[in-house]
Write an enzyme that holds these catalytic residues in place. Sequence first.
Site, PDB file in Angstrom:
ATOM      1  N   TYR A  11       0.264  -4.374  11.478  1.00 47.93           N
ATOM      2  CA  TYR A  11       0.158  -2.974  11.047  1.00 47.93           C
ATOM      3  C   TYR A  11       0.832  -2.058  12.061  1.00 47.93           C
ATOM      4  CZ  TYR A  11      -2.834  -3.809   7.026  1.00 47.93           C
ATOM      5  OH  TYR A  11      -3.309  -4.197   5.799  1.00 47.93           O
ATOM      6  N   HIS A  33       0.833  -1.228   0.000  1.00 53.27           N
ATOM      7  CA  HIS A  33       0.000   0.000   0.000  1.00 53.27           C
ATOM      8  C   HIS A  33       0.862   1.271   0.000  1.00 53.27           C
ATOM      9  CE1 HIS A  33      -3.757  -2.228   0.630  1.00 53.27           C
ATOM     10  NE2 HIS A  33      -3.075  -2.993   1.449  1.00 53.27           N
ATOM     11  N   ASN A  35     -10.297  -3.350   1.841  1.00 53.68           N
ATOM     12  CA  ASN A  35      -9.908  -3.287   0.436  1.00 53.68           C
ATOM     13  C   ASN A  35     -11.149  -3.025  -0.412  1.00 53.68           C
ATOM     14  OD1 ASN A  35      -7.102  -3.748   0.498  1.00 53.68           O
ATOM     15  ND2 ASN A  35      -7.347  -5.962   0.537  1.00 53.68           N
TER      16      ASN A  35
END
Length: 502
Positions: free
Chosen positions: A338, A55, A128
């Site tokens: 993350y 990303h 997404n």
Amino acid sequence: MAQKDKLTTASGAPVADDLNSVTAGPRGPVLLQDVHLMEKLAHFNRERIPERVVHAKGAGAFGTFECTADMSKYTRAKFLSQAGQKTEVLARFSTVGGEKGSADAARDPRGFAIKFYTAEGNYDMTGNNTPVFFIRDPLKFPDFIHTQKRDPATNAPDPDMFWDFLSLTPESIHQVTILFSDRGTPRSYRHMNGYSSHTFKWYNAQGEYFWVQYHFKTAQGIRNLTREEAVRQSGQAPNHATTDLYDTIAAGDLPAWRVCVQIMPSEAAKTYRWNIFDITKVWPHEDYPLIEIGRMTLNRNPSNYFAEIEQAAFSPGNFVPGIAASPDKMLQARVMSYHDAHIYRLGTNYQLLPVNAPRACQAATYQRDGHMRLGDNGGGGPNYWPNSMGGPAPDASFAEPPIDLEGPAARHPQDLTDDDFFQPGELYRRVMSDTDREHLVGNIVAHLGGAMKRIQLRQTALFFKADSDYGRRVAEGLGLDVAEVEGLAAMSQADRVKATAK
Ligand code: NDP
């Protein structure tokens, strides 16, 4: 107060001249004592931070989520408890595999990450534009991403590594079918839906819990690029989606999404046909219709891309009371990963950066120190818990209702079954139009055609397993023997791999 009209060094001293370095005589060398020059060059050398491994290329904007239904029956999340209630949001959209300089029109899933600045903390929905994913075990994630990046020797993307991995990972077939439909090349970030893809847990104030999936339905309508348009766009306007988002918001044409959920009672999951913690599956709408809960509108561009978008850090682990993780294996890994990625990329105090800090409430932790600690670092207050010095205290009323988990600790294989091919087959047979199918087959042939024949055969057999017409048309497009593909499709995955080993 910063005097914006007066140039200073970073430590605030006035700068007398920003065009001429200090030199020994008009033609002489630069002197080290020119601290303004030294500071300027040293900072310039350090302008880049590590780009996201996935990303990396993205665009974003701020806006508002307006709750349109009282969901307190299902969740105690305050921002979902009253119709008309508004919450500030930050959205970031992105491609996945390409680097920061790559083209927006690449065939790739699109990241769809939303940060809700709620009064009970920041809630991140990091989804997404596809409702499913390629893999369902996080142990495969780094390998999968490697195959979408550059070949270690040639330093270029390689259709062999791309399709070798996918054909050896047949649970990817549902996501591959979506990716190679024209939804794999959205016309812009405004013309696509967003999905949580994972199942999440919602719990109410009575301690009852439910399973949910989020759907953000574009109010602009789904619009995609054809393969040819995407190739053209990549060359002519590689930042087309970034520019589109910025320009339309600047012009006051505000993009919006209808926010919906599917809700499943906790008990129903135990007997449901699909494993709702398997991210390669959707919940058919017929079984669990969409329930509208709000509307998201983007209305403000970032005033500084780096500060507000490049440094924006989303995490599926940023929950608020009323929303929690499910046992989805991929989600469990993302909840850790993350946060870990942001610590590496932005530093241990990344949550203190203005774009990441709570806006509608204040954080009160016992975290102290670390690189680039902003703010007063907790001041003179206690830095330990428990304390009797008036420091912030946990509140047991926020405890999440427990769920039962049991079973032997082991590496349990998630065996491939015919069910893994049913939903992609349904998408092909029932949902897609003739044009969608034609483009899907053309898009696959154009890409898979670059891979070795044995890999083409192995992958085409998977398309055949999803739907015989699908497999046959891909085989014909690639010039493969349809009977050979059909024979491979009839085999177990282990036998198919053996038969296509050389
Ligand atoms: P429905 O007929 O009720 O819904 C079909 C869904 O497919 C719609 O959400 C539609 O999105 C979406 N869709 C249409 N074309 C494509 C495409 N090329 N790629 C991805 N999605 C597309 O069907 P079911 O709920 O019974 O599901 C049937 C199949 O539809 C699933 O197996 C799955 O492949 C796909 N799908 C299902 C979703 C779900 O949550 N149930 C979500 C998205 C896809 P839209 O209405 O926005 O055009």
